[in-house]
Design an enzyme around this catalytic site. Structure first.
Site, PDB file in Angstrom:
ATOM      1  CG  ASP A 213      -1.749  -1.242   1.308  1.00  0.00           C
ATOM      2  OD1 ASP A 213      -2.270  -1.750   0.326  1.00  0.00           O
ATOM      3  OD2 ASP A 213      -2.256  -1.375   2.419  1.00  0.00           O
TER       4      ASP A 213
HETATM    5  N1  URA Z   1      -1.307  -6.184   3.995  1.00  0.00           N
HETATM    6  C1  URA Z   1      -1.999  -4.685   3.801  1.00  0.00           C
HETATM    7  O1  URA Z   1      -2.790  -4.391   4.488  1.00  0.00           O
HETATM    8  N2  URA Z   1      -1.045  -3.904   3.278  1.00  0.00           N
HETATM    9  C2  URA Z   1       0.008  -4.054   2.620  1.00  0.00           C
HETATM   10  O2  URA Z   1       0.749  -2.977   1.881  1.00  0.00           O
HETATM   11  C3  URA Z   1       0.549  -5.357   2.469  1.00  0.00           C
HETATM   12  C4  URA Z   1       0.076  -6.136   3.222  1.00  0.00           C
END
Ligand code: URA
Length: 241
Positions: free
Chosen positions: A103
């Site tokens: 993310d």
């Molecule tokens: N899980 C998440 O919630 N975000 C990420 O970036 C990776 C794994």
């Protein structure tokens, strides 16, 4: 465009100092011209580089370990945000991409390559490649959460999450944890904590398959995989890990 000595080192001609000697000895030509220097910038796609008259074949695949900082997207292009690729300024290939996504606010280990088959194998849901995340979670993470994560929680997918190993590092108003998962659903870690009524306030991936985020690689920095790391990844691809 990259430096001639870096190009030669990355294509396996020799170490940086060895290739400099070759260049100074006049044994390297760029488009037929031997008057080259290690600093000379060349285009791996357009220029013809020869060592002792032999064409240097361009690295087919490149593999980089990148420490993603928060604030950039795991994509090759984006109209609004900085992408992870904007950080890789000194690569040979132009067809590199991130293997999987973190993310925008997640930090940590991201493999960047142009090896599509390897990427596919690492991301295939059937392969269950493990990923380890360090997180700060608002609220007290409990032994019950450890049990729930071990059994699998409902994050709104068809099936519950696969068994995940939750380790509580510190408990408090904000808890610190390590979580090992072997799948990669969208926002998976955040959704797993939501499922037990908690919120992830900081997230960093510290491992993926055999790769570990090195302590000495600051956020925003990258380096080529070592030969050992690459061999371990290829073993993972063959299903040996
Ligand atoms: N899980 C998440 O919630 N975000 C990420 O970036 C990776 C794994």
């Amino acid at each position: 465009m990259i430096r001639l000595d870096k190009f030669l080192a990355e294509t396996g001609t020799g170490t940086r100092s060895e290739v400099k000697k070759l260049i100074h000895a006049g044994l390297v030509t760029v488009n037929g011209d031997a008057g080259t220097s290690p600093e000379q910038k060349i285009s791996p796609e357009a220029d013809i580089v020869c060592v002792r008259g032999e064409n240097v074949t361009y690295a087919a695949f490149e593999y980089y370990l990148f420490h993603k900082p928060a604030g950039c997207v795991s994509a090759t292009e984006d109209a609004v945000h900085r992408t992870v690729m904007d950080y890789l300024t000194d690569t040979v290939r132009r067809d590199l991409f991130p293997v999987g996504r973190l993310d925008i606010d997640t930090e940590g280990l991201l493999l960047i390559t142009n090896d599509g088959a390897l990427a596919h194998a690492l991301l295939a849901p059937t392969r269950h490649v493990s990923k380890i995340y360090y997180a700060k979670v608002a609220g007290t993470v409990t032994a019950e959460d450890v049990n729930l994560f071990e059994k699998g929680v409902d994050i709104g997918e068809k099936a519950p999450t696969r068994p995940a190993a939750l380790e509580i590092l510190t408990e408090g108003e904000v808890s610190e944890i390590l979580l090992t998962i072997c799948e990669g659903k969208f926002h998976q870690v955040k959704r797993m904590f939501q499922a037990v009524g908690k919120e992830v306030v900081y997230l960093k991936r510290i491992a993926m398959g055999p790769l570990r985020l090195p302590d000495d690689l600051p956020a925003g920095a990258y380096r080529p995989l070592t030969a050992e790391e690459l061999a371990a990844l290829k073993a993972q691809k063959r299903g040996n890990l």
